[in-house]
Scaffold this motif. Structure first.
Motif, PDB file in Angstrom:
ATOM      1  N   GLN A   1      -1.666   9.211   5.099  1.00 59.43           N
ATOM      2  CA  GLN A   1      -2.911   8.852   4.427  1.00 59.43           C
ATOM      3  C   GLN A   1      -3.346   7.433   4.770  1.00 59.43           C
ATOM      4  OE1 GLN A   1      -2.888   9.636   0.206  1.00 59.43           O
ATOM      5  NE2 GLN A   1      -1.893  11.617   0.448  1.00 59.43           N
ATOM      6  N   LEU A   2      -2.364   6.554   4.946  1.00 59.29           N
ATOM      7  CA  LEU A   2      -2.658   5.157   5.234  1.00 59.29           C
ATOM      8  C   LEU A   2      -2.859   4.889   6.724  1.00 59.29           C
ATOM      9  CD1 LEU A   2      -0.034   3.568   2.815  1.00 59.29           C
ATOM     10  CD2 LEU A   2      -2.521   3.498   2.547  1.00 59.29           C
TER      11      LEU A   2
ATOM     12  N   ALA B   1       2.373   9.648   2.412  1.00 58.93           N
ATOM     13  CA  ALA B   1       1.680   8.388   2.139  1.00 58.93           C
ATOM     14  C   ALA B   1       1.330   7.663   3.432  1.00 58.93           C
ATOM     15  CB  ALA B   1       2.551   7.489   1.257  1.00 58.93           C
ATOM     16  N   ARG B   2       2.251   7.607   4.371  1.00 56.10           N
ATOM     17  CA  ARG B   2       1.958   6.873   5.609  1.00 56.10           C
ATOM     18  C   ARG B   2       0.891   7.575   6.434  1.00 56.10           C
ATOM     19  NH1 ARG B   2       3.075   9.664  10.574  1.00 56.10           N
ATOM     20  NH2 ARG B   2       4.990  10.874  10.363  1.00 56.10           N
TER      21      ARG B   2
ATOM     22  N   ASP C   1       2.016   1.928  -3.568  1.00 59.17           N
ATOM     23  CA  ASP C   1       0.908   2.443  -4.385  1.00 59.17           C
ATOM     24  C   ASP C   1       0.559   3.875  -4.023  1.00 59.17           C
ATOM     25  OD1 ASP C   1       0.770  -0.005  -5.636  1.00 59.17           O
ATOM     26  OD2 ASP C   1      -0.855  -0.765  -4.369  1.00 59.17           O
ATOM     27  N   THR C   2       0.595   4.189  -2.733  1.00 57.56           N
ATOM     28  CA  THR C   2       0.168   5.509  -2.273  1.00 57.56           C
ATOM     29  C   THR C   2       1.241   6.564  -2.509  1.00 57.56           C
ATOM     30  OG1 THR C   2      -1.141   4.395  -0.569  1.00 57.56           O
ATOM     31  CG2 THR C   2      -0.851   6.758  -0.324  1.00 57.56           C
TER      32      THR C   2
ATOM     33  N   LEU D   1       0.905   8.366  -5.734  1.00 58.36           N
ATOM     34  CA  LEU D   1      -0.206   9.315  -5.864  1.00 58.36           C
ATOM     35  C   LEU D   1       0.100  10.682  -5.264  1.00 58.36           C
ATOM     36  CD1 LEU D   1      -3.118   6.894  -4.862  1.00 58.36           C
ATOM     37  CD2 LEU D   1      -2.271   7.431  -7.166  1.00 58.36           C
ATOM     38  N   GLN D   2       1.293  10.844  -4.669  1.00 60.62           N
ATOM     39  CA  GLN D   2       1.611  12.102  -3.992  1.00 60.62           C
ATOM     40  C   GLN D   2       2.013  13.207  -4.966  1.00 60.62           C
ATOM     41  OE1 GLN D   2       0.735  12.080  -0.756  1.00 60.62           O
ATOM     42  NE2 GLN D   2       0.217   9.979  -1.351  1.00 60.62           N
TER      43      GLN D   2
ATOM     44  N   ALA E   1       0.828  -1.209   0.000  1.00 62.01           N
ATOM     45  CA  ALA E   1       0.000   0.000   0.000  1.00 62.01           C
ATOM     46  C   ALA E   1       0.861   1.258   0.000  1.00 62.01           C
ATOM     47  CB  ALA E   1      -0.927  -0.007   1.223  1.00 62.01           C
TER      48      ALA E   1
END
Length: 307
Positions: A243-244, A240-241, A134-135, A138-139, A131
């Protein structure tokens, strides 16, 4: 405290750093840390004795001087781990200086580092690692930059590379084959396998990258075409982290930790993993066995009927 260092001490420090680079192949980040730690130590002695510390005063250092310095560090609330690192740098410098100047460095070498609890690596789960990749992509609102960031993080997780090793790849390393020769810390070379998913990620980036690729230029480029700054990867990984909902320990380096831990969990041999990671000492790699045991105990406690 102002860093006040005599010209003689400054020259000695510079020559020692040159020796560390030439003979031991110390990385630039390591040399920068060494310079800072030893310069701060000499500056402390200058302030402590209220006089410039040339080579003769440095040779007359006492056990009490060392105790005063370490008390000074503790008074600044510097962590025991950092004090141990600084002491290690000072000891290395004094071994070199004592051999060169012909004095006995016992007062320095006998100083004992404070005890500290070694932090175990904090790996991500396999799902979280996927994940994250993948994320990260998107940044960025620019397609080629997103593909670039995903390729970098894929190499960290898929090949167990350090961020400096991934960003140190050049055009001459292309096209990526089934293996990759990496020059790591201390100039130590190792061969790492490159998974198809990592090759595909790099190829996707290369297809979109607007900058021409030459053998001597960095593989991963910044927006203006220069070598990509590692701070950028740290930033997009942090975004990213968050968001996750992953912990703050989900850093670029955690992807490398995850690579090792997941290999170990799948039955990988510890010495083979040591080679893949480029660890000089097996004891460094053995930290991952503790991580795996922690994971096993959690599973045991969660699943055992009498837990």
């Amino acid at each position: 405290m102002t860093l006040t260092i005599s010209p003689q001490a400054r020259d000695a420090l510079s020559h020692w750093l040159d020796a560390q680079s030439a003979l031991k192949g110390a990385a630039q980040n390591t040399l920068t840390a060494y310079r800072t730690d030893v310069a701060e130590f000499i500056a402390f002695l200058t302030h402590h004795h209220a006089e410039p510390q040339g080579l003769a005063p440095l040779a007359r250092i006492t056990v009490q001087d060392m105790r005063s310095w370490m008390a000074h560090l503790r008074g600044q609330e510097i962590a025991p781990r950092s004090i141990a690192r600084k002491l290690s740098a000072v000891k290395s410098f004094y071994r070199w200086l004592a051999e060169r100047e012909g004095f006995e460095p016992t007062a320095v070498l006998s100083a004992r580092a404070p005890k500290f609890q070694k932090k175990l690596p904090r790996p991500l789960s396999q799902d979280a690692a996927r994940a994250m990749i993948d994320t990260v992509e998107l940044q960025s609102t620019t397609g080629w930059q997103g593909a670039r960031d995903a390729a970098v993080v894929t190499l960290l997780y898929g090949c167990g590379l350090r961020i400096s090793e991934a960003l140190g790849l050049k055009g001459r390393d292309l096209p990526l084959g089934q293996t990759l020769r990496i020059v790591g810390k201390g100039g130590k070379e190792r061969i790492v396998p490159v998974l198809p998913v990592a090759r595909r990620a790099v190829e996707a980036y290369l297809t979109l990258c607007p900058h021409p690729m030459s053998p001597d230029e960095a593989l991963f480029r910044g927006a203006r075409g220069g070598a990509l700054n590692p701070r950028h990867i740290a930033k997009v990984t942090e975004q990213a982290r968050m968001q996750l909902g992953l912990p703050a320990t989900a850093t670029p380096h955690a992807m490398r930790h995850s690579f090792a831990t997941h290999l170990l969990s799948a039955g990988g041999d510890l010495r083979e993993i040591q080679e893949l990671l480029g660890h000089a000492s097996l004891s460094t790699t053995q930290a991952y066995t503790s991580v795996d045991q922690v994971h096993l105990m959690k599973v045991y406690e969660a699943c055992h009927p009498k837990a």
